[in-house]
Design an enzyme around this catalytic site. Structure first.
Site, PDB file in Angstrom:
ATOM      1  N   ASP A  33       0.862  -1.172   0.000  1.00 34.87           N
ATOM      2  CA  ASP A  33       0.000   0.000   0.000  1.00 34.87           C
ATOM      3  C   ASP A  33       0.907   1.234   0.000  1.00 34.87           C
ATOM      4  O   ASP A  33       2.114   1.133   0.258  1.00 34.87           O
ATOM      5  CB  ASP A  33      -0.880  -0.044   1.255  1.00 34.87           C
ATOM      6  CG  ASP A  33      -1.695   1.211   1.451  1.00 34.87           C
ATOM      7  OD1 ASP A  33      -2.386   1.614   0.508  1.00 34.87           O
ATOM      8  OD2 ASP A  33      -1.623   1.805   2.546  1.00 34.87           O
ATOM      9  N   ASP A  35      -0.326   5.105   0.959  1.00 31.21           N
ATOM     10  CA  ASP A  35      -0.637   6.085   2.006  1.00 31.21           C
ATOM     11  C   ASP A  35      -0.696   5.430   3.375  1.00 31.21           C
ATOM     12  O   ASP A  35      -1.384   4.429   3.587  1.00 31.21           O
ATOM     13  CB  ASP A  35      -1.973   6.762   1.702  1.00 31.21           C
ATOM     14  CG  ASP A  35      -1.912   7.613   0.448  1.00 31.21           C
ATOM     15  OD1 ASP A  35      -1.006   8.451   0.357  1.00 31.21           O
ATOM     16  OD2 ASP A  35      -2.768   7.429  -0.442  1.00 31.21           O
ATOM     17  N   GLU A  81     -14.693   3.885   6.740  1.00 30.06           N
ATOM     18  CA  GLU A  81     -13.632   3.196   5.992  1.00 30.06           C
ATOM     19  C   GLU A  81     -12.913   2.152   6.828  1.00 30.06           C
ATOM     20  O   GLU A  81     -12.618   1.046   6.356  1.00 30.06           O
ATOM     21  CB  GLU A  81     -12.630   4.211   5.436  1.00 30.06           C
ATOM     22  CG  GLU A  81     -11.560   3.562   4.570  1.00 30.06           C
ATOM     23  CD  GLU A  81     -10.591   4.575   3.980  1.00 30.06           C
ATOM     24  OE1 GLU A  81      -9.850   4.192   3.065  1.00 30.06           O
ATOM     25  OE2 GLU A  81     -10.574   5.743   4.440  1.00 30.06           O
ATOM     26  N   SER A 149      -2.460   1.092  -4.660  1.00 28.98           N
ATOM     27  CA  SER A 149      -2.997   2.203  -3.873  1.00 28.98           C
ATOM     28  C   SER A 149      -4.410   2.577  -4.286  1.00 28.98           C
ATOM     29  O   SER A 149      -4.725   2.671  -5.478  1.00 28.98           O
ATOM     30  CB  SER A 149      -2.095   3.430  -4.023  1.00 28.98           C
ATOM     31  OG  SER A 149      -2.691   4.565  -3.413  1.00 28.98           O
ATOM     32  N   ALA A 150      -5.240   2.861  -3.294  1.00 30.09           N
ATOM     33  CA  ALA A 150      -6.575   3.397  -3.535  1.00 30.09           C
ATOM     34  C   ALA A 150      -6.557   4.918  -3.601  1.00 30.09           C
ATOM     35  O   ALA A 150      -7.605   5.556  -3.656  1.00 30.09           O
ATOM     36  CB  ALA A 150      -7.524   2.947  -2.422  1.00 30.09           C
ATOM     37  N   LYS A 198      -8.718  -3.738  -3.327  1.00 24.90           N
ATOM     38  CA  LYS A 198      -7.336  -3.912  -3.778  1.00 24.90           C
ATOM     39  C   LYS A 198      -6.984  -5.403  -3.750  1.00 24.90           C
ATOM     40  O   LYS A 198      -6.228  -5.862  -2.895  1.00 24.90           O
ATOM     41  CB  LYS A 198      -6.378  -3.098  -2.909  1.00 24.90           C
ATOM     42  CG  LYS A 198      -6.576  -1.598  -3.016  1.00 24.90           C
ATOM     43  CD  LYS A 198      -5.445  -0.822  -2.375  1.00 24.90           C
ATOM     44  CE  LYS A 198      -5.364  -1.029  -0.886  1.00 24.90           C
ATOM     45  NZ  LYS A 198      -4.267  -0.272  -0.271  1.00 24.90           N
ATOM     46  N   ASP A 223      -1.580  -1.121   5.977  1.00 29.79           N
ATOM     47  CA  ASP A 223      -1.921  -0.442   7.235  1.00 29.79           C
ATOM     48  C   ASP A 223      -3.402  -0.563   7.579  1.00 29.79           C
ATOM     49  O   ASP A 223      -3.846   0.053   8.545  1.00 29.79           O
ATOM     50  CB  ASP A 223      -1.538   1.046   7.158  1.00 29.79           C
ATOM     51  CG  ASP A 223      -2.532   1.863   6.331  1.00 29.79           C
ATOM     52  OD1 ASP A 223      -3.116   2.813   6.870  1.00 29.79           O
ATOM     53  OD2 ASP A 223      -2.726   1.531   5.157  1.00 29.79           O
TER      54      ASP A 223
END
Length: 281
Positions: A33, A35, A81, A149-150, A198, A223
């Site tokens: 990932d 961020d 989220e 990454s989203a 993802k 994370d």
């Protein structure tokens, strides 16, 4: 060992580490990932650090009404989220709505690609300490690194290019916009990549994912509750999952220990990951 590093199950960890050591770096790929995994969750003032997704919203360049809309969406959808008690179907619907609404604001504002680049160059992103050693090591040994990454693909890609970190072994799967002849945003590529999708279903047909899948062993960095699924359905001999638990340790540590082989607390740097890679070759 550093008390910020938690080994979830020492026996399982030792078995996986032994497999990775025997196979060496030539059999390894990394899925990460971006961020709050490769970047810090907090800035030096203890405030939430910019993410590729929040950078445009939080740096004050958009009209007040657009910022107001984006902040309202953040307050409406953000709490869902990382809610571990909300079912995935409901959460997926909410995340798709959130991402779509944010992207629609950017389309309405006719944001130009160069505008995004200027924000990235002025404000940047806070990569964790140890990132240079890690990326240099992976580059030297030609270990594929897939950043999944989203967030905003243009933000991540330009940040890496601007800081001369976008090496040939690095590939990025993320959200990218489409542009008109004046380089204004007019749309975005489908499917939208958000925090819950993802997975292989989203990325399996990309050349980047196939590069990673060609390796026998994987180290996964994430994370969130959903990042461990980034390697779902990839045929592999061994996968070692490392998770950054950046907050709410009392509430979420046991859950993270169930999801990750190693849990890194207190928003630490990437030094442990560098140390681990060095053990492999």
């Amino acid at each position: 060992m550093n008390n910020h590093i938690i080994i979830s199950n020492q026996k399982n960890f030792n078995l996986k580490l032994s497999q990775l050591e025997k196979a060496g770096l030539e059999s390894l790929s990394i899925i990460s990932d971006f961020d709050r995994t490769l970047t810090y969750a907090k800035n030096k003032n203890g405030e939430s650090a910019h993410t590729s997704f929040s950078l445009i919203r939080n740096t004050g360049y958009l009209p007040a009404l657009a910022i107001k809309q984006l902040n309202e969406y953040f307050l409406e959808y953000g709490p869902h989220e990382n809610d571990p008690y909300l079912d995935d179907q409901t959460k997926t619907e909410l995340m798709t709505q959130w991402w779509s609404k944010v992207f629609d604001v950017y389309i309405q504002q006719s944001i130009k690609k160069q505008f995004i680049y200027q924000i990235v160059e002025k404000h940047g992103l806070a990569l964790r300490s140890g990132h240079i050693e890690l990326l240099d090591k992976l580059k030297f040994h030609q270990v594929p690194l897939l950043i999944f990454s989203a967030g905003m693909g243009e933000v991540i890609d330009h940040y890496l290019n601007y800081n001369k970190l976008n090496f040939a072994n690095i590939n990025l799967i993320s959200n990218f916009f489409t542009y008109n002849n004046e380089n204004q945003i007019i749309g975005y590529h489908q499917p939208i990549i958000h925090s819950l999708n993802k997975t292989t279903d989203t990325a399996e047909n990309t050349i980047y994912y196939k590069k990673v899948a060609a390796k026998k062993n994987i180290i996964l960095l994430g994370d969130s509750f959903h990042d461990p699924h980034m390697a779902k359905d990839i045929n592999h001999d061994c996968i070692l999952r490392i998770g950054f638990l950046n907050s709410k340790e009392d509430q979420f540590l046991d859950m993270y220990k169930d999801l990750y082989d190693v849990v890194i607390l207190k928003d630490q740097g990437l030094e442990y990951v560098v140390q681990l890679i060095n053990q492999l070759g």
